[in-house]
Design a protein around this motif. Structure first.
Motif, mmCIF file in Angstrom:
data_model
loop_
_atom_site.group_PDB
_atom_site.id
_atom_site.type_symbol
_atom_site.label_atom_id
_atom_site.label_comp_id
_atom_site.label_asym_id
_atom_site.label_seq_id
_atom_site.Cartn_x
_atom_site.Cartn_y
_atom_site.Cartn_z
ATOM 1 N N THR A 161 0.106 -3.567 3.564
ATOM 2 C CA THR A 161 0.619 -3.802 2.687
ATOM 3 C C THR A 161 0.363 -4.281 1.349
ATOM 4 O O THR A 161 1.126 -4.411 0.074
ATOM 5 N N ARG A 208 7.759 -11.427 -2.418
ATOM 6 C CA ARG A 208 7.390 -10.825 -2.588
ATOM 7 C C ARG A 208 8.260 -9.455 -2.007
ATOM 8 O O ARG A 208 8.155 -9.051 -0.747
ATOM 9 N N SER A 236 11.881 -5.482 5.357
ATOM 10 C CA SER A 236 11.754 -6.552 4.391
ATOM 11 C C SER A 236 12.420 -6.266 3.187
ATOM 12 O O SER A 236 13.720 -4.961 3.935
ATOM 13 N N SER A 291 -2.145 -5.465 6.967
ATOM 14 C CA SER A 291 -2.240 -5.789 6.161
ATOM 15 C C SER A 291 -2.959 -5.625 4.753
ATOM 16 O O SER A 291 -2.734 -5.469 4.025
ATOM 17 N N ALA A 337 3.854 -1.036 2.820
ATOM 18 C CA ALA A 337 3.806 -1.397 4.360
ATOM 19 C C ALA A 337 5.020 -0.509 4.935
ATOM 20 O O ALA A 337 4.600 -0.471 6.216
ATOM 21 N N HIS A 387 7.174 -6.877 1.097
ATOM 22 C CA HIS A 387 5.904 -6.908 2.167
ATOM 23 C C HIS A 387 6.663 -7.269 2.871
ATOM 24 O O HIS A 387 7.965 -7.864 3.158
#
Length: 647
Positions: free
Chosen positions: A485, A437, A337, A482, A490, A440
């Motif tokens: 996350t 974000r 990320s 998902s 995540a 994420h």
């Protein structure tokens, strides 16, 4: 080349040769010697006179990384192309101090097949037979899939038509972030034996590499050696503590490699049995009682790994081997990320940890895929090595400058223009970051790199795409990722899949729909520690491109069996081809049909077992046969195409 005196009993060649990028008019090989070696390459096709080429600075670049450790990057351009689809024997003659020459049969007899005087190679005219896999963790108790691949090649040692075009390693060739205690002891013994260069460590509790190796927390407790300030808690957890991941796996990063010398020693020990002979008597360090049983288990697993190494080295000396990184080649969740990147690269110590692994990757893996693009970086590395000539320590400023260059480098991907074209993706360094974000997951490729991929595919009729992470994986696992996350976890579940980022997923599907891109795609992947194959068709398109997702993982790693059984069963219940839940996923525009393992039980769709994958393609680039060769001696598992519906 000027030869440096070698300590008594050090062999001239420590690792290699590895066959890297091979073409009729160009041969790229990799080798590590205990000194700069005077080498002569001998090529002997089945039909035709042998060719002898003395290697010099024009076609063999030598880079030191220790007093008695030199990488030889061999890149030979031939005046006359070699024949394809035939056996070509080769040799590398080492000129000794007395002027005599010793060939591979003398300095590495374990590289020869039974009855052979020299190793051999085959330049296949088509990429229609490919060995592939990922995830080779030395201390996993499973047998080594590369040794199984060597046995496959040995069965056809003189049959050119049956030899694979290449071995594609799809990621996690080494685990820099998950190292067994006995492996770390061997690494440190090899550093001492070869005089691998030390370095200063800015921002760390320890001042330099020597202090790191001596520190009482160097084994199983390296978390204690990170900067002890509150702002670095996240780095401490990320690099050495390892976040607990109860859903899928646990990161054991307490022996995370730090220095360039440690990572280079790991490569030597992962690819060659010779360095192990130099450290066989390395004593274990003083350990706390809670770590002794773990050391014993890891030692048992590493004994099996060492036993298979001669066969692994023989495979790499007989088959063109191409490679691409995934996260464990550098560190777990590498660039997952935008927040991860900001945290990791914002501190000098963590930046150096990542950078050292990337330098070693360039030298041991990346260069051999695409030699032409690394000239400037190799120049910098040569200048850096020169700084260690007097005190065996690398200059910190030059080392950090090289790290900066490689962190900004964006040419790790590569293309092999055969039939069909093979395109190997970099899904780690050019990510589509989520700016809104940042915590994420980033998309695995950004818009620019996806555009470049589309350009490479234009007007091709078929293509093999190597994506370390499967483009189309097990949906239930992706849904769990998902949900995690969304909950801000995540990193906890390694939420890295193509469908985790809407922009990257949409752009990839649009590439498949493009009217000038291929009609047939085979996507080869690894990463997940289980194997499967899907047949995918794009819905609602002017034409119907066909995609086969084929995943082989791991070479020496496996998924927890009971957990995978539950996930596979749940996926079948919730996401069968006719399930309405499919319309709530990013893949609603695809019709996915699984291939089924022939040895399956209870309706299994995925196969759990260490080994190596192999796929054979027809003249239009479609899979003829998909096999997972099991490393444990079980018969090979064949993935069977779904039967057409009865009329």
């Amino acid at each position: 080349m000027t030869q440096t005196p070698v300590p008594e009993r050090l062999p001239p060649v420590l690792a290699g040769p590895l066959l890297r990028r091979l073409e009729p008019g160009r041969l790229v090989l990799w080798l590590v010697g205990s000194a700069p070696l005077a080498l002569t390459l001998v090529l002997a096709p089945e039909a035709g006179a042998p060719l002898r080429l003395q290697l010099d600075a024009r076609n063999c670049r030598v880079l030191r990384f220790g007093r008695h450790a030199c990488v030889h990057l061999i890149d030979v351009v031939l005046d006359e192309p070699l024949p394809q689809d035939t056996i070509i024997e080769y040799d590398l003659l080492v000129t000794q101090d007395d002027g005599a020459q010793a060939g591979i049969a003398q300095w590495a007899p374990h590289l020869l097949h039974a009855g052979a005087a020299r190793p051999n190679l085959v330049l296949r005219s088509r990429s229609d037979n490919i060995l592939f896999g990922s995830c080779r963790k030395p201390h996993h108790p499973a047998p080594d899939g590369l040794a199984r691949a060597d046995a496959l090649v040995a069965d056809h040692a003189r049959q050119a038509a049956e030899r694979p075009a290449f071995l594609m390693l799809c990621g996690d060739q080494v685990y820099a972030d998950d190292v067994a205690g006995p492996m770390l002891a061997a690494i440190h013994a090899l550093i001492r034996r070869l005089g691998l260069y030390g370095e200063r460590l800015d921002g760390a509790v320890v001042a330099d590499s020597e202090a790191l190796y001596r520190h009482q927390a160097s084994y199983y407790r390296r978390v204690e050696l990170l900067p002890a300030v509150k702002s670095n808690d996240a780095l401490r957890d990320r690099f050495f503590g390892g976040s607990e991941k109860p859903i899928f796996t646990t990161a054991n990063a307490h022996n995370h490699l730090v220095t360039l010398a440690e990572v280079m020693a790991m490569y030597l020990l992962a690819w060659s049995p010779v360095p192990w002979q130099l450290v066989a008597d390395a004593p274990p360090p003083a350990l706390e009682p809670r770590h002794r049983e773990r050391w014993r288990r890891e030692s048992q697993a590493l004994a099996g790994f060492r036993r298979d190494l001669p066969q692994v080295a023989r495979l790499l000396a007989h088959v063109q081997t191409l490679m691409i990184f995934d996260d464990h080649d550098i560190t777990d969740d590498w660039n997952l990320s935008a927040k991860w990147e900001a945290t990791a690269y914002g501190h000098p110590f963590s930046r150096r940890i990542v950078g050292n692994a990337l330098i070693a990757y360039m030298l041991c893996q990346g260069w051999g895929n695409r030699p032409d693009v690394f000239g400037a970086a190799l120049d910098d590395l040569s200048a850096l090595a020169d700084t260690a000539a007097h005190d065996d320590r690398l200059d910190a400023a030059l080392q950090d400058a090289l790290v900066t260059r490689l962190l900004a480098f964006h040419r790790w991907d590569f293309v092999v223009r055969t039939k069909p074209t093979v395109i190997v993706l970099d899904t780690r360094t050019r990510r589509w970051r989520n700016r809104r974000r940042p915590g994420h997951p980033s998309g695995l490729m950004d818009w620019e790199s996806l555009t470049e991929l589309q350009h490479e595919l234009l007007d091709e009729t078929a293509a093999v795409i190597v994506s370390p992470t499967p483009m189309f994986g097990v949906k239930l696992i992706e849904v769990v990722q998902s949900v995690a996350t969304f909950a801000g976890l995540a990193l906890t579940v390694d939420a890295e899949n193509w469908m985790a980022h809407r922009g990257a997923a949409s752009s990839m599907l649009n590439i498949f729909r493009h009217t000038r891109t291929p009609g047939n795609y085979v996507v080869l992947s690894g990463d997940v520690h289980y194997s499967f194959a899907y047949d995918a068709e794009v819905r609602d398109s002017e034409r119907a491109p066909h995609i086969w997702q084929i995943t082989s993982s791991g070479i020496k790693n496996e998924f927890p069996r009971r957990l995978l059984d539950w996930l596979d069963r749940g996926n079948r219940w919730l996401y069968s081809p006719r399930s309405p839940l499919n319309w709530f996923t990013q893949r609603r525009d695809l019709a996915l049909t699984p291939y089924l393992p022939d040895a399956r039980q209870h309706g299994e769709r995925v196969w759990n077992g260490a080994g190596i994958g192999q796929v054979w393609l027809d003249g239009e680039g479609r899979p003829l046969r998909i096999v997972q060769h099991n490393a444990d001696g079980r018969p090979s598992t064949r993935f069977l195409a779904p039967e057409p519906p009865s009329v």
